[in-house]
Design an enzyme around this catalytic site. Structure first.
Site, PDB file in Angstrom:
ATOM      1  N   GLY A 128      -8.374 -10.121  -2.896  1.00  0.00           N
ATOM      2  CA  GLY A 128      -8.163 -10.996  -1.736  1.00  0.00           C
ATOM      3  C   GLY A 128      -7.056 -12.016  -1.940  1.00  0.00           C
ATOM      4  N   LEU A 129      -7.334 -13.225  -1.451  1.00  0.00           N
ATOM      5  CA  LEU A 129      -6.307 -14.266  -1.480  1.00  0.00           C
ATOM      6  C   LEU A 129      -6.006 -14.701  -2.913  1.00  0.00           C
ATOM      7  CD1 LEU A 129      -7.449 -16.403   1.605  1.00  0.00           C
ATOM      8  CD2 LEU A 129      -5.745 -14.572   1.496  1.00  0.00           C
ATOM      9  N   PRO A 189      -7.153 -23.050   4.266  1.00  0.00           N
ATOM     10  CA  PRO A 189      -6.559 -21.951   5.046  1.00  0.00           C
ATOM     11  C   PRO A 189      -7.395 -21.626   6.276  1.00  0.00           C
ATOM     12  CG  PRO A 189      -7.190 -21.259   2.786  1.00  0.00           C
ATOM     13  CD  PRO A 189      -7.876 -22.547   3.088  1.00  0.00           C
ATOM     14  N   TYR A 216     -13.498 -26.158   8.186  1.00  0.00           N
ATOM     15  CA  TYR A 216     -14.849 -26.618   8.574  1.00  0.00           C
ATOM     16  C   TYR A 216     -15.498 -27.451   7.466  1.00  0.00           C
ATOM     17  CZ  TYR A 216     -16.609 -22.170   6.447  1.00  0.00           C
ATOM     18  OH  TYR A 216     -16.904 -21.118   5.608  1.00  0.00           O
ATOM     19  N   GLY A 223     -11.852 -16.166  -9.204  1.00  0.00           N
ATOM     20  CA  GLY A 223     -11.915 -15.218  -8.089  1.00  0.00           C
ATOM     21  C   GLY A 223     -10.552 -14.557  -7.864  1.00  0.00           C
ATOM     22  N   GLY A 278      -9.500 -11.614  -8.771  1.00  0.00           N
ATOM     23  CA  GLY A 278      -9.458 -10.147  -8.830  1.00  0.00           C
ATOM     24  C   GLY A 278      -9.115  -9.466  -7.518  1.00  0.00           C
ATOM     25  N   SER A 329     -32.826 -17.405   2.883  1.00  0.00           N
ATOM     26  CA  SER A 329     -33.819 -17.845   1.897  1.00  0.00           C
ATOM     27  C   SER A 329     -33.242 -19.048   1.159  1.00  0.00           C
ATOM     28  CB  SER A 329     -34.119 -16.712   0.911  1.00  0.00           C
ATOM     29  OG  SER A 329     -32.999 -16.486   0.080  1.00  0.00           O
ATOM     30  N   ARG A 364     -16.874 -12.237 -11.900  1.00  0.00           N
ATOM     31  CA  ARG A 364     -17.988 -11.595 -12.614  1.00  0.00           C
ATOM     32  C   ARG A 364     -17.666 -10.151 -12.962  1.00  0.00           C
ATOM     33  NH1 ARG A 364     -23.107 -12.266  -8.965  1.00  0.00           N
ATOM     34  NH2 ARG A 364     -21.604 -11.507  -7.441  1.00  0.00           N
TER      35      ARG A 364
END
Ligand code: COA
Length: 293
Positions: free
Chosen positions: A26-27, A197, A156, A22, A24, A113, A47
């Protein structure tokens, strides 16, 4: 000095090969940038190969480092194995796995769903398991003596949270995996840690989790005792330390970086924060008067 400054010495990650899932945006992108600045070679995966390629060229231009974009859906074990092989082919080894890829929907649980619930569990828990298992097997088989898994969880993961139940369920599993493997794989020289975080705004996740005027309605900074959200460099500083050799004795730890946010929600009397000074004077008098009776 400020918390937005870069913390580690220039060559702190020199010679390290790091995979950021991940990575690519943001963080993940923010952490990748700092790893490159500290001398690491970094492979970023997701992806969306076009997004990864753009990020890789942008970060290479900005840092002068080497960033390899690799398409990989962490939900599929064979794609993870292929990704690992591509990293080994390009760099000859890998030292660090940063399990950062995540997915999350805010929703009343009964509206989800079964497939929506699965989607989050598959990315967060199964994806982290897929990457950790593939990399761990490789490190153990190749007798590499020093390697690190760093998982991004959330506070959480242990308190639970309404309206993000698939994410809370999955992150709790990742936390259990972190602590379990920290013990089991330490003998192979693999350290396993996590970062939890608090609110660190990013375009993607923030817009999805707080769409429309929700962000203004629920000002996240107000929930934090330090009265502000996190700065990306603060998280990058911590992540860089956690994957560097400076943290060689830290294993099985989950480091919270949230300005005290989750504890504010937890402490039984924390709501007394709302009581003004004059009222405290009155309350003190009332309590003392009762005692003297
Ligand atoms: N709320 C509730 N259900 C949702 C939803 C939402 N916001 N978005 C998608 N779903 C449901 C879909 O309806 C589908 O279920 P169905 O087949 O029963 O209709 C299921 O979830 C899978 O959706 P789909 O769009 O096919 O998933 P995907 O695998 O293509 O992508 C994500 C899933 C999470 C990766 C994608 O939404 C995404 O890229 N999110 C951005 C990353 C992210 O969430 N970051 C936050 C990190 S904290």
């Amino acid at each position: 000095m400020s918390y937005t400054d870069k913390m580690l010495r220039d060559d702190a990650l020199k010679g390290k090969v790091i995979v950021v899932t991940g990575g690519g945006s943001g963080l993940g992108k923010a952490m990748t940038k700092y790893f490159l600045e500290l001398g690491a070679q970094v492979a970023i995966t997701s992806r969306d190969i076009d997004k990864l390629k753009n990020t890789a060229s942008e970060l290479e231009a900005a840092t002068g480092g080497t960033c390899l974009p690799l398409q990989c859906d962490v939900r599929h074990y064979e794609e993870v194995e292929n990704m690992l092989q591509s990293v080994l082919k390009a760099f000859g080894k890998v030292d660090v796995l940063l399990n950062n890829a995540a997915g999350n929907f805010i929703s009343p649980t009964e509206r989800l769903s079964a497939n929506a619930f699965d989607t989050v569990i598959d990315i967060v828990l199964k994806g982290t398991k897929n990457c950790t298992l593939a990399f761990g097997k490789h490190w153990i088989d190749s007798k590499q003596t020093s390697s690190t898994v760093l998982n991004i969880v959330t506070t959480y993961a242990w308190t639970g949270s309404a309206y993000v139940v698939p994410s809370a369920t999955a992150k709790a599993g990742v936390l259990a995996m972190t602590r379990s493997l920290a013990v089991e794989w330490a003998k192979y020289g693999i350290r396993t840690n996590a970062i939890a975080p608090g609110p660190f705004p990013t375009k993607g996740a923030w817009d999805r989790l707080m769409p429309g005027d929700l962000a203004e309605k629920f000002d996240m900074a107000k929930k934090v005792p330090l009265q502000r959200v996190g700065d990306h460099q603060e998280l990058a500083n911590l992540a860089a330390y956690m994957v560097s050799d400076f943290s060689a004795y830290i294993n099985g730890e989950v480091v919270v970086i949230d300005g005290g946010e989750w504890l504010k929600g937890a402490g039984q009397f924390n709501m007394l924060e709302a009581i003004p000074e004059e009222l405290w004077d009155q309350l003190e008098m009332m309590i003392k008067a009762k005692k003297n009776k």
